[in-house]
Design an enzyme around this catalytic site. Structure first.
Site: not given
Ligand code: PBG
Length: 336
Positions: A203, A213, A229, A245, A260
């Protein structure tokens, strides 16, 4: 009159031959989209009126009653699963996102309501604290920094209450290290051995999440160090890191993985599918949806055509399924 072609002068192999007629183009198509490839993300809130999401034309935050109607629509369109995202009332938010662990929170009640009516429709619940934190970050802040392990403690509780409410899949989207293994252990300890984990393994820290958001009312405030983030979501510059990951999440027990956003990351999607061969999903995120709608509204793009083409591209790159806000429109087009 057909072209007179001197033999030997032009190529024997002609790619256009099989493109010439519709039946032949159909027959030789390598990739096909079906309604069974789709996951439909839905925003819910604890109100009786539905409310438009301004930056996502055609998308609303809906009541649980409307959600039931949408679930019925999903079933009738052969969409295998829906995904629920809550827009929590401000009064329920706090520093640590504790509402996430409330077994009677909106998401849990919504899961129970849908399962009671449509037990065979898959329900996916997001695991992350951003709908419930006052600062909008996905985790718990310690000195303005999202603390990994303290966050995992809360994510475990969130996963367990959602699974106990009856959701089929928990989808951790928080990007804390080690959360998949911790969630698996916690679910198993509660005998929730059949609850799947679909991990947002790759992600990215993407600007394409903006409309989402708005929809859940979770834009990170500047109280958190950077407002962004980037200390936990992946750097868009990286691809090898996505492989690491994904490898870690599979090792920790993820049943399937997500890449994503979608369109700007098809290279990552292809690498992940080719490297691991596990069920691999891609998320066509809110900004991708908004972008296509905006261009179509201006009359610059044909919406039906570009939504189909963008999803077909994701399947061609290796997606086993696609999260998309276009799910009902796509499924409807595919029916006809
Ligand atoms: C929350 C979450 C986000 C999305 C899915 N889960 C937003 C974020 O990480 O900031 C984005 C989905 C979209 O943009 O459609 N952890």
């Amino acid at each position: 009159m057909t072209d007179q072609i001197p033999t030997g002068k032009f190529p024997a192999a002609r790619m256009r031959r099989s493109r010439r007629f519709g039946w032949s183009r159909e027959l030789s198509a390598e990739t096909r989209l079906s309604s069974e490839d789709l996951i439909w993300p839905i925003f819910i809130h604890d109100r009786s009126e539905d409310k438009d999401v301004d930056s996502m034309p055609g998308v609303q935050r809906v009541s649980v009653d409307t959600l039931i109607k949408m679930a019925e629509r999903a079933v009738s369109l052969n969409i295998p699963a829906i995904a629920l995202f809550p827009s929590a009332e401000d009064g329920l938010k706090d520093e640590n996102g504790t509402e996430a662990a409330n077994p009677d929170n909106l998401v849990c009640r919504a899961v129970q309501a849908v399962k009671a009516e449509f037990p065979d429709l898959g329900i996916i619940c997001d695991v992350a604290l951003d709908p419930y934190t006052s600062h909008g970050q996905d985790g718990i802040l310690v000195d303005g920094y999202v603390a990994n392990d303290a966050t995992i403690e809360m994510l475990i509780k969130q996963s367990v209450v959602q699974a106990q409410a009856g959701c089929d899949v928990v989808a951790p989207s928080d990007m804390m290290d080690g959360r998949v293994g911790a969630i698996r252990t916690a679910l198993d300890a509660e005998n929730l051995i059949d609850t799947q984990i679909m991990s947002y393994a790759a992600k990215y820290n993407s600007a394409f999440y903006g409309p989402f958001r708005d929809a859940v009312g979770s834009a990170p405030s500047t109280a958190s160090r950077s407002g962004g983030k980037g200390t936990y979501q992946m750097d868009p510059a990286n691809s090898d890191e996505a492989i690491r990951e994904v490898a870690m999440d599979i090792e920790e027990g993820a049943d399937s993985v997500i890449v994503k956003p979608g369109l700007p990351y098809l290279d990552v999607l292809q690498r992940v599918k080719e490297t691991f061969g596990v069920p691999t999903y891609v998320y066509q995120v809110s900004g991708e949806y908004a972008m296509l709608h905006a261009a179509a509204e201006k009359g610059w793009l044909d919406l039906d055509a570009v939504m189909m083409e963008s999803l077909l591209g994701m399947k061609r790159a290796g997606a086993d399924g696609i999260w998309t806000y276009f799910a009902p429109e796509i499924a409807n087009l595919l029916k006809t």
